[in-house]
Design an enzyme around this catalytic site. Sequence first.
Site, mmCIF file in Angstrom:
data_model
loop_
_atom_site.group_PDB
_atom_site.id
_atom_site.type_symbol
_atom_site.label_atom_id
_atom_site.label_comp_id
_atom_site.label_asym_id
_atom_site.label_seq_id
_atom_site.Cartn_x
_atom_site.Cartn_y
_atom_site.Cartn_z
ATOM 1 C CB SER A 123 52.662 50.056 43.426
ATOM 2 O OG SER A 123 52.641 48.949 43.408
ATOM 3 C CG HIS A 124 54.761 48.097 46.621
ATOM 4 N ND1 HIS A 124 55.060 48.158 45.183
ATOM 5 C CD2 HIS A 124 56.155 48.742 46.743
ATOM 6 C CE1 HIS A 124 56.282 48.662 44.798
ATOM 7 N NE2 HIS A 124 56.961 48.845 45.952
ATOM 8 C CG ASP A 287 50.658 45.475 44.991
ATOM 9 O OD1 ASP A 287 49.971 45.075 44.304
ATOM 10 O OD2 ASP A 287 51.540 46.175 44.501
ATOM 11 C CG ASP A 289 48.885 48.445 41.745
ATOM 12 O OD1 ASP A 289 49.653 47.769 42.717
ATOM 13 O OD2 ASP A 289 49.355 48.696 40.683
ATOM 14 C CG ASP A 291 51.097 45.526 40.350
ATOM 15 O OD1 ASP A 291 51.064 45.342 41.644
ATOM 16 O OD2 ASP A 291 51.404 46.287 39.564
ATOM 17 N NE ARG A 292 55.445 44.890 43.927
ATOM 18 C CZ ARG A 292 56.542 45.554 44.388
ATOM 19 N NH1 ARG A 292 56.539 45.358 45.599
ATOM 20 N NH2 ARG A 292 57.245 46.220 43.839
ATOM 21 C CE LYS A 386 54.302 44.256 39.653
ATOM 22 N NZ LYS A 386 55.489 45.177 39.180
HETATM 23 C C1 G1P Z 1 60.175 47.737 42.016
HETATM 24 C C2 G1P Z 1 60.694 46.245 41.912
HETATM 25 C C3 G1P Z 1 60.586 45.726 40.247
HETATM 26 C C4 G1P Z 1 58.953 46.321 39.915
HETATM 27 C C5 G1P Z 1 58.666 47.752 40.204
HETATM 28 C C6 G1P Z 1 57.177 48.004 40.160
HETATM 29 O O1 G1P Z 1 61.282 48.438 41.473
HETATM 30 O O2 G1P Z 1 61.776 45.781 41.908
HETATM 31 O O3 G1P Z 1 60.737 44.609 40.083
HETATM 32 O O4 G1P Z 1 58.768 46.211 38.335
HETATM 33 O O5 G1P Z 1 58.722 47.935 41.749
HETATM 34 O O6 G1P Z 1 56.203 47.146 40.763
HETATM 35 P P1 G1P Z 1 62.359 49.282 41.832
HETATM 36 O O7 G1P Z 1 61.877 49.806 43.373
HETATM 37 O O8 G1P Z 1 63.132 48.081 42.284
HETATM 38 O O9 G1P Z 1 62.983 50.205 40.722
HETATM 39 ZN ZN ZN Z 2 51.727 47.163 42.456
#
Ligand code: G1P
Ligand code: ZN
Length: 553
Positions: A123-124, A287, A289, A291-292, A386
């Site tokens: 992801s990010h 981000d 991948d 989705d953000r 998302k």
């Molecule tokens: C974080 C975000 C959460 C999101 C997740 C995946 O998780 O806070 O809202 O769904 O990334 O993108 P966390 O690191 O807080 O568990």
């Molecule tokens: Zn992501």
Amino acid sequence: MSFSLNSSKIDFLKIKIDEAFQDQKPGTSGLRKSTKQFLSNNYLQSFVEAIFKTLPGVNGGILILGGDGRFGNKKAIEVIIAMAVAHGISRIITTVDGILSTPAASNLIRKHKAIGGIILSASHNPGGQDGDFGVKVNGPNGGPASESLTNEIYSYTKHIDSYQTINLDALDISIPSEILIGKTVVEVVDGIEDYVALMQEIFDFEKISCFIKNNFPIAFDALNAVTGPYAKKILEDLLGASAGTVRNGIPLEDFGGCHPDPNLTYAKDLADLLLKSDKYSFGAACDGDGDRNMILGNQCFVNPSDSLAVLTANANCVPAYAKGLFGVARSMPTSSAVDVVAKELGINCYETPTGWKFFGNLLDSEKITLCGEESFGTGSNHVREKDGLWAVLFWLQILAEKQCSVSDLMKEHWSKYGRHYYSRHDYEEVDLEIANNLYTNLEARLPSLINQNFAGIKVCIADNFKYQDPIDHSLTDAQGLRIILEDGSRVVLRLSGTGTKGATLRVYLENYVSPDGDLAQDPQRALSALITAIDQLAEITKRTGMDKPTVIT
Ligand code: G1P
Ligand code: ZN
């Protein structure tokens, strides 16, 4: 094109795992670890074996496979294809160069009625040899695997001692093609086309195009990650935004060294362009991948909780939602801004634990149309993830319809519904033991807070959030410590489930001001009493030794 590879004889190999495979519990989005860990002996293979042994329908099923292009993406695709063949998958649909955003993967799973998908992404989190890698498993509805499936995968990893694969030479996935391997078809599709077609079904591209071409300059930062090719096609080629609108648009294995998380800290270049100059009317970033999303206007940052509220309030501007919304949902730490809009619209608003998978049942059973999280995630029933670019198009569609600027839209919104001042303070790389002690200490003190004063206001609820799914009635507890005050203000404290170094402590702060109050304050100022009170109560500075958060959103 169809040709066969090794089709005369496939040798199925059962590889003994010689090094003990430490059991791996998938988090909310699958398994996310350092790239180095994934490169270690049989690590990836062991987790993938556990997936193929537990995901229903593997023998004869269709699997979607792709990732965000980070280091390890292509190699992992080869490993997974060889293992999928050995496990009897009938068709693997992957994408040119393995590039596939998370929402686009969700769309392909649904379109092809696949048994699920494997998305290679952290992801990010930063990528590259010194960054992170990840394997996400999605189910047949296109959404993140259910808790019961991830628990089964985890149980399997505890006693795994071998995995099945075949010998496979390097595959060319640089152009669309069909490759037959034994009885398995590997179909390489363009990962962009289907997603773009879906966006064209939802939005009125012509209206958005006229609007942005008429003196509404936009900037999009793909942060050298997966959305570059999608954004170029949509924003520049189809909507006619000027060349160069998409910045950092080529997916790089290490994301060019940047941290592909669209917030004010990690997407600072874009934020500066919008907040410190008058060059652009609209800015957005996605981000790793895809989705953000982060939305910016000229001199205006849109808080993600507010973004969900604005999309809900103006959903009638978008052709696909013009007939109305079933309902909406937000994760617990997300501000209540959308609740106020839902009330006005007369629709239900659900409060779920953190993580997209909790929206799945609500979307599948048509209880909700839109949902979102404070962590820059917004989406709808068009997929089960998302969706960053979808949110960007949604915003552009509203602005095109209302012919206004982002900041005018925000002001109009607050003057109607009031403003939920909101901020998240993240303390990253905290020592695990210190973070756990801080958390359990605060949890133990919660019952004694009820009816006491916190930041000068009476506490009505102080608990650890739990959730019962309204559809399958499953219970999920221990989802975050909440202190809710008489005036609706809240402080929430959670430990992240996605960080890979030490612990990440998240503190969420919220304070509501009604339409006749002061709607133009700086959020940190508006929240300062809550910030001080939680620091004193939870002893954040004292215990972590950090006098300020690593990231403030
Ligand atoms: C974080 C975000 C959460 C999101 C997740 C995946 O998780 O806070 O809202 O769904 O990334 O993108 P966390 O690191 O807080 O568990
Ligand atoms: Zn992501």
